[in-house]
Scaffold this motif. Structure first.
Motif: not given
Length: 102
Positions: A7-35
């Motif tokens: 299970e994810a925990s609060k300590s995973d937040s920064e990694d998930i934030f970084t991965w979410r804002n990756d350019e390739t991730t954003r291109r493949m997401s429903f929402t491509s804006d930076k978070v």
């Protein structure tokens, strides 16, 4: 492969934030804006409390290095599954391995 899912925990937040804002991730997401960090933090905190959402981290057993996040958005008897891999772990066939970890 030597992979586990937890299970994810609060300590995973920064990694998930970084991965979410990756350019390739954003291109493949429903929402491509930076978070932004504040928006991500609110989303992550509410996601951890949301009974209709489950967040899991896939990681290597030996090193505990995070491979990615698996998210389930649950609606009665169905779930939408979203996978976002750590950009450094892409192209290794690990999405399937993460799902098989359940």
């Amino acid at each position: 492969m030597d992979i586990k899912v937890r299970e994810a925990s609060k300590s995973d937040s920064e990694d998930i934030f970084t991965w979410r804002n990756d350019e390739t991730t954003r291109r493949m997401s429903f929402t491509s804006d930076k978070v932004d960090w504040l928006g991500h933090s609110k989303w992550f905190e509410s996601s951890l409390k949301n009974k209709q959402r489950a967040l899991y981290i896939c990681e290597y057993c030996s090193s505990k290095r995070s491979i990615g996040i698996v998210r389930f958005d649950i609606d009665t008897n169905n779930a939408i599954i979203s996978i976002n891999l750590n950009p450094s772990e892409r192209g290794k066939g690990l999405s399937k391995e993460c799902i098989n970890g359940f």
